[in-house]
Design an enzyme around this catalytic site. Structure first.
Site, PDB file in Angstrom:
ATOM      1  N   HIS A 296       9.399  -5.681  13.549  1.00  0.00           N
ATOM      2  CA  HIS A 296      10.152  -4.815  12.666  1.00  0.00           C
ATOM      3  C   HIS A 296      11.081  -5.641  11.777  1.00  0.00           C
ATOM      4  CE1 HIS A 296       9.713  -0.924  15.288  1.00  0.00           C
ATOM      5  NE2 HIS A 296       8.565  -1.421  14.877  1.00  0.00           N
TER       6      HIS A 296
ATOM      7  N   GLU B  58      -9.300   7.313  -6.233  1.00  0.00           N
ATOM      8  CA  GLU B  58      -9.856   6.788  -7.473  1.00  0.00           C
ATOM      9  C   GLU B  58     -10.986   7.652  -8.022  1.00  0.00           C
ATOM     10  OE1 GLU B  58     -10.303   2.605  -8.045  1.00  0.00           O
ATOM     11  OE2 GLU B  58      -9.151   2.130  -6.248  1.00  0.00           O
TER      12      GLU B  58
ATOM     13  N   ARG C 162      -9.169  -7.277  -4.624  1.00  0.00           N
ATOM     14  CA  ARG C 162      -9.677  -8.583  -5.004  1.00  0.00           C
ATOM     15  C   ARG C 162      -8.697  -9.287  -5.931  1.00  0.00           C
ATOM     16  NH1 ARG C 162     -13.912  -5.088  -5.591  1.00  0.00           N
ATOM     17  NH2 ARG C 162     -13.713  -5.068  -7.871  1.00  0.00           N
TER      18      ARG C 162
ATOM     19  N   GLU D 269      14.301  -5.457  11.260  1.00  0.00           N
ATOM     20  CA  GLU D 269      15.550  -5.894  11.882  1.00  0.00           C
ATOM     21  C   GLU D 269      15.338  -7.164  12.716  1.00  0.00           C
ATOM     22  OE1 GLU D 269      15.659  -1.290  12.162  1.00  0.00           O
ATOM     23  OE2 GLU D 269      14.169  -2.890  11.939  1.00  0.00           O
TER      24      GLU D 269
ATOM     25  N   LEU E 251     -13.412  15.496  -6.960  1.00  0.00           N
ATOM     26  CA  LEU E 251     -12.436  15.263  -5.900  1.00  0.00           C
ATOM     27  C   LEU E 251     -11.019  15.377  -6.453  1.00  0.00           C
ATOM     28  CD1 LEU E 251     -11.684  14.446  -3.037  1.00  0.00           C
ATOM     29  CD2 LEU E 251     -11.969  12.057  -3.708  1.00  0.00           C
TER      30      LEU E 251
ATOM     31  N   TRP F 263     -16.691  -0.658 -18.964  1.00  0.00           N
ATOM     32  CA  TRP F 263     -15.338  -0.415 -18.463  1.00  0.00           C
ATOM     33  C   TRP F 263     -14.574   0.329 -19.540  1.00  0.00           C
ATOM     34  CZ3 TRP F 263     -14.367  -1.308 -13.506  1.00  0.00           C
ATOM     35  CH2 TRP F 263     -15.095  -2.267 -12.839  1.00  0.00           C
TER      36      TRP F 263
ATOM     37  N   SER G 217     -19.507   4.403 -17.554  1.00  0.00           N
ATOM     38  CA  SER G 217     -18.055   4.431 -17.369  1.00  0.00           C
ATOM     39  C   SER G 217     -17.427   3.052 -17.263  1.00  0.00           C
ATOM     40  CB  SER G 217     -17.707   5.234 -16.108  1.00  0.00           C
ATOM     41  OG  SER G 217     -18.298   4.648 -14.963  1.00  0.00           O
TER      42      SER G 217
ATOM     43  N   GLY H 204     -14.125  10.803  -7.972  1.00  0.00           N
ATOM     44  CA  GLY H 204     -14.270  11.260  -9.346  1.00  0.00           C
ATOM     45  C   GLY H 204     -13.575  12.572  -9.677  1.00  0.00           C
TER      46      GLY H 204
END
Length: 369
Positions: A53, A298, A210, A55, A303, A173, A171, A300
């Site tokens: 922790h 992230e 990455r 502390e 979601l 980039w 898509s 699509g």
């Protein structure tokens, strides 16, 4: 110490604590600063995996000089015996004279007991310093304890007209390299990265962090009600590098589920609606029950829309790029059935250039009452 000094050191403790975000779940990402006579003797933050922790780290740096000092801790010190002894007891043993905190830890194992333990040891305790900032810093941890679910950040990379793909489905980039690097930084400070089944199949993403020089990887999660994603995907082929969790419904194909489990993935059955779509509130509750505090979605579009409709998006990060794909491009969010413009559910937190793109960040702020 003056109030200004207390605020300054507490903000430092909060900043230190944020270094642990994404690496310490289900524990809170806590920071600690030990100060005496205006000199910082020790600094610490919760280390990967939740131990040691903050502390403990700061006290080890300060050594015997900690006696008579003030400890600034970005959340109430723990008071229970877990994998390590209570931090409140460690502060007392070190001879700390004063402890400053912003919040009471709502974990039922703590919930004021840490402050009480300190006071019983004769330590002066000052509470409520930078409380609003601490609520924001610990939001994921607090949401899991108070509502049983993690904080959800939804990321959208959009054209100027709100599209995420061309009419042909291309898509990559939309945004530039600076924006993509920023996304990796965001992945790194969340416990998990979440995508929908359509994105997982169309883009075959890896979802690992990455180019940041870190070995720590978030959990990679796919929301796939029927489990159509095969083990031959990049996620399946890289299971030895980072875990994969699959959110699915009762109708998921048993052979595919078994193949993923044999490979080492975790398959999590969730409730579904009448159309067989995942109930995202139930899915988030199941992730919270497994200890997750921060989830980075992230896409699509389906979601993202489901999370928005369920009121589960706590933060919205949008990268706007200088493209325009037109109405035949794929919209950033799927159909949501909005028919009227009511109060704004999101407030702008920041907007800044990110390479050739614009990043704007929004926070969910439901209207009062």
């Amino acid at each position: 110490m003056t109030r200004d000094a207390d605020l300054r050191y507490m903000r430092l403790a909060l900043a230190l604590g944020r270094r642990g975000l994404g690496r310490v779940w289900p524990n809170p990402a806590v920071g600690c600063v030990i100060v005496k006579d205006g000199v910082i003797l020790g600094r610490g933050w919760t280390r990967p995996g939740g131990r040691p922790h903050a502390e403990t780290v700061a006290l080890a740096q300060a050594g015997t000089a900690a006696r008579g000092a003030t400890a600034y801790v970005s959340l109430e010190p723990c008071a229970h015996h877990g994998a390590t002894p209570p931090c409140a007891a460690a502060l007392a043993r070190a001879g700390i004279a004063r402890v400053v905190t912003p919040l009471t830890d709502p974990d039922p194992r703590v919930a004021g007991r840490g402050h009480a333990m300190l006071r019983r040891a004769g330590i002066e305790v000052t509470e409520g310093v930078a409380a609003t900032e601490a609520e924001e810093a610990h939001k994921g941890f607090l949401l899991r304890l108070r509502q049983g679910r993690p904080l959800v950040t939804l990321k959208l990379a959009l054209t100027l007209d709100g599209r995420i793909a061309t009419s042909a489905g291309t898509s990559r980039w939309i945004t530039g390299p600076e924006a993509r690097r920023r996304v990796h930084l965001m992945r790194a400070n969340h416990d998990a990265v979440l995508v929908g089944a359509g994105t997982a199949r169309a883009d075959d993403p890896d979802l690992r962090v990455r180019e940041l020089g870190t070995d720590w990887q978030p959990i990679r999660i796919v929301a796939d009600s029927r489990l159509g994603l095969t083990v031959n995907s990049r996620l399946g082929r890289s299971l030895d590098a980072a875990p994969v969790w699959l959110l699915h419904g009762a109708r998921a194909a048993p052979p595919t589920r078994s193949a993923w489990v044999r490979l080492g993935a975790e398959a999590i059955e969730c409730a579904t609606d009448q159309m067989g779509r995942l109930d995202m509130a139930d899915a988030m509750a199941r992730l919270g029950a497994r200890g997750l505090t921060r989830v980075f979605c992230e896409g699509g579009g389906g979601l993202g829309a489901s999370l928005m409709q369920a009121g589960l998006v706590d933060e919205l990060v949008v990268f706007s790029a200088g493209h325009a794909f037109g109405a035949d491009g794929t919209a950033g969010l799927a159909t949501m059935g909005v028919t009227a413009i009511g109060a704004r559910p999101f407030e702008l937190v920041e907007a800044r250039p990110c390479g050739a793109d614009l990043m704007h960040r929004w926070r969910y702020a439901p209207p009062a009452g």
